[in-house]
Design an enzyme around this catalytic site. Structure first.
Site, PDB file in Angstrom:
ATOM      1  N   THR A  17      -5.678  -3.055   1.831  1.00 10.30           N
ATOM      2  CA  THR A  17      -4.876  -2.166   1.507  1.00 10.30           C
ATOM      3  C   THR A  17      -4.355  -2.233   0.030  1.00 10.30           C
ATOM      4  O   THR A  17      -3.767  -1.394  -0.399  1.00 10.30           O
ATOM      5  CB  THR A  17      -3.429  -2.473   2.318  1.00 10.30           C
ATOM      6  OG1 THR A  17      -2.832  -3.708   1.999  1.00 10.30           O
ATOM      7  CG2 THR A  17      -3.821  -2.032   3.809  1.00 10.30           C
ATOM      8  N   ASP A  18      -4.650  -3.371  -0.675  1.00 12.28           N
ATOM      9  CA  ASP A  18      -4.439  -3.714  -2.052  1.00 12.28           C
ATOM     10  C   ASP A  18      -5.488  -2.909  -2.864  1.00 12.28           C
ATOM     11  O   ASP A  18      -5.684  -2.902  -3.981  1.00 12.28           O
ATOM     12  CB  ASP A  18      -4.190  -4.963  -2.477  1.00 12.28           C
ATOM     13  CG  ASP A  18      -5.486  -5.855  -2.309  1.00 12.28           C
ATOM     14  OD1 ASP A  18      -6.704  -5.318  -1.793  1.00 12.28           O
ATOM     15  OD2 ASP A  18      -5.448  -6.884  -2.517  1.00 12.28           O
ATOM     16  N   GLY A  19      -6.425  -2.132  -2.399  1.00 17.29           N
ATOM     17  CA  GLY A  19      -7.615  -1.468  -3.118  1.00 17.29           C
ATOM     18  C   GLY A  19      -8.783  -2.333  -3.379  1.00 17.29           C
ATOM     19  O   GLY A  19      -9.675  -1.987  -4.029  1.00 17.29           O
TER      20      GLY A  19
END
Length: 891
Positions: free
Chosen positions: A490-492
């Site tokens: 989710t943090d890329g």
């Protein structure tokens, strides 16, 4: 000087950018721009990817230990990626000069020249090499040579030397000391750079931490003190060591170089610039011819159930009823090698390799060399061998695919490296036993996920190019496994598999009824953000998605490329920090219990060109004292003194940075065109004059109504025509390929021609097909298979003795030969021997006498005559052996 280089690089970057923008004014622009950005970083002299001689370094950084033990060495792998990078640049800009320059640099520096392999004339293809066993541990070396283990016949030598007019090998050596860091220089001169070196020599357990780097040209200048042995006595046990040269080829690198040139040829042809790279296409074909040495047992013994060095039978090199040679496994093994005496005489040797790893196979290259006319090797059996290899490779992948989808290790024809008896129940592939981790075990060669990505990318390119259903089946299962196990956080960030663990084994291979491999399993031990394997994985997914239309594969490829580009760019390229716990091994001494550390036999003492002492107390670092001058030595030494704290390093490996650039380019050209398109099976079709060929047409997306695809010839050869001017597709059959036949009528010229057809339809992107007509009247030289020497040196002004020797360099006898020539002046034959003479004016024709009607393979026959004449000495010209293309020498 730095400022001048930077200004030059800036102008170069501007020119490339302008060129790229002219080719990328559509949906490809973003990824095409990424390719150019990354390409510029690699080619900018200030960034340090290349030496002053233009040689690509293994990495920008010097303090790095993996297969090369120093960052400013280089490998044939790096060269192959350089070629591929320049091929992509040629596609993007239409400029093919950098690719030609890269090939020329490769030829100059990492393909040994004739002077670097001087004694091949002494090679005996009936006795290719003397057997020496391999051992699991370096401590079992040096290995004794055993002449009682008879090698088989090398079936390639005669046809290669006959075809190319040389007895030398045309292939890359795998390892180069670019700046002469070790100090060995060229063949012992101590100063010339780059310099050929080698490391791995002592069995499957010898990691890079346990090697003894040494020159490829052994002059005894360094090595064991006080003995004429050099470094040889660390590896081979002999009673009398000789000065010698020897080289090792990494077949996957040469295959990748050919792969790169193939794509260059496709793109150059589409640009109408085939002539710009025609020379390196021929050279790539030649390299592929020699690459077949990797398809043989190490000592040319028979393939399958080969047990016992003295009892396993030597191969004859002859083909069976199916056309397969008995000592050729037709896979791409870990290496082939060759060497010989330094004194231009005495002896030379060649070996293949019995060990086959799935990661080295390249079905795309095998298909190109067997099926694409411009790349088919010139030798009589070259293209056929690669066709058999393609079939065998695809079977090999299928045999090794686990229940989950990943591909397992490989197989060997020489179990344990010594033709040992494998354990009972070991599954086999054409009689070769399964090996969990082929070739090396520290760390095990089957555990690195990068090998999966590398190898399956080649399968995906082959599938994309041909639509092969076996390749699709492999990829369907493999890609499903990958998609299920890649993490998109989710943090890329992302994480891909890193270390794999294996259990079970494949079923014994049955080509008519392959097993299901229900007991062969893979699990993922840990994950990584390593950008090199990530780029290779993205490319695999890209080619697979482009052909299969898999939305999931396309999405994952894009996510990986975008996240890598966004998160990990820096001024030199794209890179992530790496933890290197193994750097504690810099100071390991040999430990007999664990087998780790550098083993040196008791009593063996010597020095290398860096001035290091090599004895039983040596370590990796002490053998390389120049590492203490490295700018990062203090950082490394701090870790060695306190290994409890992790040490991280950021590396810019040439191959990885190149693969990142190419992954962007591939995604941009294959998957970013959002418009529906006309899909053709091939953008280039070959057709023989007086014959026909086909290609297929389909639509990428369903139309809303019946759609007509118009087919029009827009330029080129008048004699080339298509069977249809239009095809109709419906919303339900849009993806069912329809066949178009192209024919080439017989014309009056004697040259090949081309014709370009465009295929267009409303709301669909236009496609083009270039048809190449191969003229039947074009003179195609017969491959050289003989040498003819005509000696007129015994001449006394009014007469001469003319002696002729005909040598058969081919693999089949030359029967009922007939040699003819024309003399430059009138003459009279007064005597002759060993031939039947027919004279017509100045034209001579000689046929066999009763005793020499056949020239055996690798043999020769001769005849002679005595002439009288007046005036100028008669000299033969237009010497010709009927139905054969010979190398002619007139003395």
């Amino acid at each position: 000087m730095l400022a001048r280089c930077s200004i030059k690089a800036a102008f170069s970057a501007l020119a490339i950018l302008l060129a790229a923008n002219s080719y990328a004014a559509d949906d490809q622009a973003e990824y095409s721009q990424r390719f150019i950005t990354q390409y510029n970083k690699i080619k900018d002299p200030a960034n340090g990817y290349f030496s002053s001689d233009g040689v690509p370094y293994h990495s920008v950084e010097t303090m790095i230990v993996e297969a090369p033990d120093y960052g400013h060495e280089t490998t044939s792998e790096a060269y192959s990626y350089w070629l591929w990078l320049e091929a992509q640049y040629g596609r993007a800009t239409g400029d093919w000069a950098p690719l030609n320059k890269a090939w020329a640099n490769m030829e100059k520096y990492i393909i040994p020249a004739q002077t670097d392999q001087p004694s091949n004339a002494s090679y005996n293809d009936s006795k290719p090499a003397t057997y020496a066993p391999e051992y699991p541990q370096p401590s079992s070396y040096p290995s004794p040579m055993n002449s009682a283990a008879t090698p088989g016949k090398d079936p390639l030598f005669a046809e290669l030397s006959g075809t190319y007019g040389t007895k030398d090998i045309y292939g890359m050596h795998w390892l180069l000391d670019v700046d002469n860091w070790y100090g060995y220089g060229h063949c012992g001169d101590g100063v010339t750079k780059p310099a050929y070196i080698n490391t791995f020599q002592r069995g499957e357990q010898e990691s890079v931490w346990e090697t003894v780097p040494h020159p490829s040209c052994e002059t005894f200048k360094w090595g064991r003190t006080g003995n004429t042995q050099g470094f040889l006595s660390l590896f081979m046990q002999d009673s009398n060591y000789s000065k010698q040269w020897r080289y090792t080829n990494a077949p996957d690198a040469d295959a990748r170089a050919i792969q790169a040139v193939y794509w260059a040829s496709v793109w150059a042809k589409a640009q109408g610039k085939s002539a710009d790279i025609a020379d390196i296409v021929k050279k790539a074909s030649k390299m592929g011819d020699y690459l077949r040495y990797s398809m043989f047992d190490k000592y040319f013994k028979k393939i399958g159930n080969c047990v016992g060095a003295t009892t396993c039978q030597p191969g004859t090199g002859q083909a069976d009823a199916s056309g397969y040679r008995d000592n050729q496994h037709y896979l791409m093994s870990w290496y082939y090698a060759w060497g010989g005496a330094l004194d231009n005489g005495g002896w030379a040797w060649r070996i293949g390799d019995s060990h086959n790893h799935f990661g080295y196979q390249n079905p795309l290259t095998a298909w190109v060399l067997s099926s694409v006319s411009d790349f088919k090797p010139a030798t009589p059996t070259g293209a056929g061998d690669w066709g058999k290899s393609l079939k065998r490779m695809m079977e090999f992948y299928t045999w090794l695919q686990s229940s989950e989808g990943a591909i397992a290790g490989g197989a060997t024809n020489s179990y344990g490296g010594s033709y040992a008896q494998p354990p009972a129940g070991t599954p086999t592939f054409y009689g070769m036993p399964y090996v969990v981790a082929p070739v090396y075990n520290d760390p095990p060669s089957n555990q690195w996920f990068g090998m999966q990505a590398w190898s399956m990318e080649r399968v995906a390119e082959y599938y994309y190019s041909t639509g092969d259903t076996q390749a699709k089946a492999l990829l369907d299962k493999w890609v499903t496994w990958v998609i299920a196990n890649v993490k998109l956080n989710t943090d890329g960030t992302y994480a891909i598999p890193s270390t794999l663990a294996w259990s079970g084994a494949p079923d014994t291979w049955n080509p008519t009824s392959p097993g299901k491999n229900a007991s062969l399993h893979v699990s993922i031990v840990d994950y990584t953000t390593d950008v090199g394997p990530t780029a290779g994985l993205a490319r695999t997914l890209t080619f697979y998605a482009a052909k299969s239309k898999s939305a999931a594969a396309k999405t994952l490829a894009k996510e990986l490329l975008d996240r890598m580009w966004t998160k990990y760019q820096d001024s030199l390229g794209v890179a992530v920090p790496e933890t290197r716990a193994d750097y504690t091994r810099f100071t390991d001494k040999y430990n007999a219990t664990t087998g780790q550390g550098i083993y040196i036999p008791s009593g063996w003492t010597g020095t290398n060109a860096q001035g290091a002492t090599i004895d039983q107390n040596v370590t990796f670092a002490s053998m390389r004292p120049k590492y203490q001058n490295d700018k990062d030595w203090a950082k490394l030494n701090a870790f060695i003194q306190n290994p409890s704290s992790a040490t991280t390093w950021t590396y810019h490996r040439f191959w990885a940075q190149s693969d990142i650039a190419m992954a962007m380019a591939d995604y941009g050209r294959l998957l970013t065109n959002t418009s529906p398109s006309i899909v053709v099976s091939s953008s280039g079709v070959d057709v023989n004059e007086g014959s026909s060929s086909t290609f297929t047409v389909a639509l990428s997306d369903a139309p809303t109504a019946n759609t007509v695809v118009s087919i029009a010839k827009v330029s080129g050869e008048d004699s080339v025509s298509a069977s249809a001017t239009s095809l109709t597709f419906t919303p339900t059959n849009y993806n069912v390929p329809q066949t178009v036949t192209v024919a080439a009528a017989i014309d009056s010229d004697q040259v090949d021609g081309t014709a370009t057809f465009t295929l267009s339809a409303t709301s669909f992107t236009t496609a083009s097909v270039i048809v190449t007509e191969h003229d039947k009247d074009k003179v195609v030289p017969v491959p050289s298979d003989c040498n003819v020497t005509v000696d007129t040196s015994s001449d006394w002004g009014v007469g001469q003795v003319l002696q002729v020797t005909m040598q058969n360099t081919g693999t089949s006898p030359i029967n009922a030969w007939s040699l003819s020539w024309t003399e430059s002046n009138d003459f009279t034959v007064v005597n002759s021997w060993n031939g039947t003479i027919k004279q017509s004016g100045r034209i001579m024709t000689v046929t066999p006498s009763s005793s020499n009607g056949s020239i055996p393979a690798a043999g020769n026959v001769g005849f002679g005559m005595q002439l009288t004449y007046s005036g100028a000495k008669p000299v033969p010209s237009n010497v010709s052996l009927a139905s054969h293309n010979c190398q002619i020498t007139v003395k």
